[in-house]
Design a protein around this motif. Structure first.
Motif, PDB file in Angstrom:
ATOM      1  N   ILE A  19      -0.961 -13.059 -20.626  1.00  0.00           N
ATOM      2  CA  ILE A  19      -0.664 -11.639 -20.419  1.00  0.00           C
ATOM      3  C   ILE A  19      -1.902 -10.969 -19.835  1.00  0.00           C
ATOM      4  CG2 ILE A  19       0.972 -11.597 -22.343  1.00  0.00           C
ATOM      5  CD1 ILE A  19      -1.111 -10.008 -23.947  1.00  0.00           C
ATOM      6  N   ALA A  20      -1.764  -9.715 -19.419  1.00  0.00           N
ATOM      7  CA  ALA A  20      -2.901  -8.914 -18.947  1.00  0.00           C
ATOM      8  C   ALA A  20      -2.893  -7.593 -19.700  1.00  0.00           C
ATOM      9  CB  ALA A  20      -2.821  -8.672 -17.438  1.00  0.00           C
ATOM     10  N   LEU A  53      -3.385 -16.028 -24.074  1.00  0.00           N
ATOM     11  CA  LEU A  53      -4.513 -15.773 -23.186  1.00  0.00           C
ATOM     12  C   LEU A  53      -4.370 -14.356 -22.654  1.00  0.00           C
ATOM     13  CD1 LEU A  53      -4.701 -19.055 -21.039  1.00  0.00           C
ATOM     14  CD2 LEU A  53      -5.636 -18.607 -23.316  1.00  0.00           C
ATOM     15  N   VAL A  54      -5.387 -13.534 -22.847  1.00  0.00           N
ATOM     16  CA  VAL A  54      -5.321 -12.130 -22.481  1.00  0.00           C
ATOM     17  C   VAL A  54      -6.293 -11.859 -21.335  1.00  0.00           C
ATOM     18  CG1 VAL A  54      -5.501  -9.751 -23.288  1.00  0.00           C
ATOM     19  CG2 VAL A  54      -4.788 -11.553 -24.880  1.00  0.00           C
ATOM     20  N   CYS A  55      -5.760 -11.562 -20.161  1.00  0.00           N
ATOM     21  CA  CYS A  55      -6.609 -11.156 -19.049  1.00  0.00           C
ATOM     22  C   CYS A  55      -7.133  -9.747 -19.318  1.00  0.00           C
ATOM     23  CB  CYS A  55      -5.826 -11.170 -17.740  1.00  0.00           C
ATOM     24  SG  CYS A  55      -5.187 -12.784 -17.260  1.00  0.00           S
ATOM     25  N   ARG A  80      -7.489 -15.564 -26.785  1.00  0.00           N
ATOM     26  CA  ARG A  80      -8.607 -15.876 -25.883  1.00  0.00           C
ATOM     27  C   ARG A  80      -8.597 -14.872 -24.737  1.00  0.00           C
ATOM     28  NH1 ARG A  80      -8.785 -21.314 -22.190  1.00  0.00           N
ATOM     29  NH2 ARG A  80     -10.428 -20.687 -20.750  1.00  0.00           N
ATOM     30  N   PHE A  81      -9.745 -14.290 -24.461  1.00  0.00           N
ATOM     31  CA  PHE A  81      -9.861 -13.294 -23.390  1.00  0.00           C
ATOM     32  C   PHE A  81     -10.429 -13.946 -22.132  1.00  0.00           C
ATOM     33  CE2 PHE A  81     -10.085 -10.816 -27.307  1.00  0.00           C
ATOM     34  CZ  PHE A  81      -9.125  -9.850 -27.066  1.00  0.00           C
ATOM     35  N   TYR A  86      -7.147  -7.574 -11.763  1.00  0.00           N
ATOM     36  CA  TYR A  86      -5.710  -7.486 -11.545  1.00  0.00           C
ATOM     37  C   TYR A  86      -5.339  -6.041 -11.264  1.00  0.00           C
ATOM     38  CZ  TYR A  86      -6.127  -6.576 -16.616  1.00  0.00           C
ATOM     39  OH  TYR A  86      -6.510  -6.115 -17.857  1.00  0.00           O
ATOM     40  N   ASP A  87      -4.243  -5.860 -10.524  1.00  0.00           N
ATOM     41  CA  ASP A  87      -3.757  -4.516 -10.212  1.00  0.00           C
ATOM     42  C   ASP A  87      -2.920  -3.954 -11.341  1.00  0.00           C
ATOM     43  OD1 ASP A  87      -4.659  -4.167  -7.371  1.00  0.00           O
ATOM     44  OD2 ASP A  87      -3.432  -5.956  -7.098  1.00  0.00           O
ATOM     45  N   ASP A  88      -2.035  -4.783 -11.881  1.00  0.00           N
ATOM     46  CA  ASP A  88      -1.142  -4.346 -12.940  1.00  0.00           C
ATOM     47  C   ASP A  88      -0.847  -5.533 -13.849  1.00  0.00           C
ATOM     48  OD1 ASP A  88       0.428  -2.598 -14.436  1.00  0.00           O
ATOM     49  OD2 ASP A  88       1.307  -1.672 -12.671  1.00  0.00           O
ATOM     50  N   THR A  89       0.103  -5.390 -14.754  1.00  0.00           N
ATOM     51  CA  THR A  89       0.222  -6.341 -15.857  1.00  0.00           C
ATOM     52  C   THR A  89       1.503  -7.169 -15.819  1.00  0.00           C
ATOM     53  OG1 THR A  89       1.219  -4.627 -17.261  1.00  0.00           O
ATOM     54  CG2 THR A  89      -1.180  -4.869 -17.351  1.00  0.00           C
TER      55      THR A  89
END
Length: 344
Positions: A19-20, A53-55, A80-81, A86-89
């Motif tokens: 995800i972001a 995993l978190v952007c 985990r980061f 990124y522009d959006d999620t």
């Protein structure tokens, strides 16, 4: 890597969900507090079953996200980061489409054009390459493909059958015939047949009818789909026509699919704009199905339908009403990563 590749179904074992995190420089800025609550609930649900995993855009966003998640008593050993631009999620559409091989993985890196040029997407288009450069993935090669395709536009049963919508693919590639699209999708995605839906849409959806808002495989012989039983609703004719299309489809051995119609939530209106609320935008993870909930009485019925479609998985509602303000939902903001592809 050998050329024996397969596109896994979403219900196969996963290593993590990607995800972001939303922040003030994304389109969530006006409603950041609301959408953060959804992300916290989402991470809490995922980490009950597997890692996430978190952007994050920078150190400040990471520190903030870590604090918010920690305060929610989330198992941070499963978080985990990854610092990346990124522009959006909407990582379903900008993230990697992963094929499994005999001795590794192939990350398909299609062009992401902001759903046909509707939005700026330059950083999102480079996301897969950036994640790969950061050694996020293990035992893989990345294949850049100069062709616009979003992950939300395709569904696979893991056994060579692809489900998609003509409206979306034709909108992206208006000069390409259906037969040519068949060949290209089958070749890149290692499929041997493509099932097309000509009907189905949601008001407020700017993806041009992504299949993951409409119809989803629950097994090689089962499809869950968004139904509409209100003849007065503007979606009624199209979704009834889509239901008839689904009923006419056949499995590889010639049988009708087992079909699971999802209930129709009441219209969600925001400043005279109808939002695209769909229960079909669920996410399958290890041992569970995360279902978008909208605070509607139909939420409970949707849980019951998904429990029948996925009898061996826990159904976990996640509050997603803030997400549909930007015309997507739960599946749209996530991308599953098959077991073994995430680097230690």
């Amino acid at each position: 890597m050998t050329e024996s590749l397969r596109f896994p179904a979403e219900w196969e074992p996963q290593s993590a969900i990607l995800i972001a995190w939303p922040h003030a420089d994304t389109d969530w800025a006006d409603r950041l507090g609301e959408v953060e609550e959804t992300y916290i609930a989402l991470v809490a649900a995922i980490t009950r079953f597997q890692p996430v995993l978190v952007c994050v855009a920078d150190d400040d966003v990471q520190a903030y996200a870590r604090a918010r998640l920690s305060s929610a008593r989330i198992d941070m050993d499963r978080v985990r980061f990854i610092e990346v631009e990124y522009d959006d999620t909407w990582l379903r559409d900008s993230g990697p489409i992963t094929l499994r091989g005999n001795d590794g993985f192939r990350l398909l890196d299609f062009r992401f054009t902001g759903w046909g040029g509707k939005f700026e997407a330059g950083r999102d288009d480079r996301l897969v390459e950036a994640l790969d450069d950061l050694k996020t993935f293990d035992n893989n090669d990345r294949q850049a493909i100069d062709f616009a395709l979003e992950g939300g536009a395709i569904e696979t049963d893991g056994a060579g059958t692809l489900l998609t919508t003509w409206k979306c693919l034709h909108e992206r590639h208006p000069t390409v015939s259906r037969e040519a699209l068949d060949d290209r999708l089958a070749g890149w995605l290692q499929q041997d047949r493509v099932l097309w839906l000509d009907h189905g849409y949601l008001e407020g959806d700017d993806t041009d009818a992504h299949v993951d808002t409409l119809a989803r495989f629950a097994a090689p012989d089962a499809i869950v789909y968004q139904a509409c039983d209100d003849p007065a609703d503007s979606h009624y004719a199209e979704l009834q026509a889509m239901a008839a299309e689904l009923a006419s489809l056949r499995t590889r051995d010639g049988r009708p699919y087992r079909l699971f119609p999802l209930p129709w939530p009441q219209p969600v209106i925001d400043q005279d704009r109808r939002l695209a609320a769909s229960y079909a935008n669920f996410l399958i993870i290890n041992g569970a199905v995360l279902m978008p909930a909208y605070g509607d009485p139909a939420d409970h019925e949707a849980v019951a339908v998904l429990a029948k479609a996925f009898p061996d998985r826990e159904i976990v509602p996640v509050p997603c009403r803030p997400l549909i303000w930007q015309n997507g939902s739960l599946h749209c903001i996530t991308m599953q990563l098959p077991e073994g592809v995430v680097a230690a």
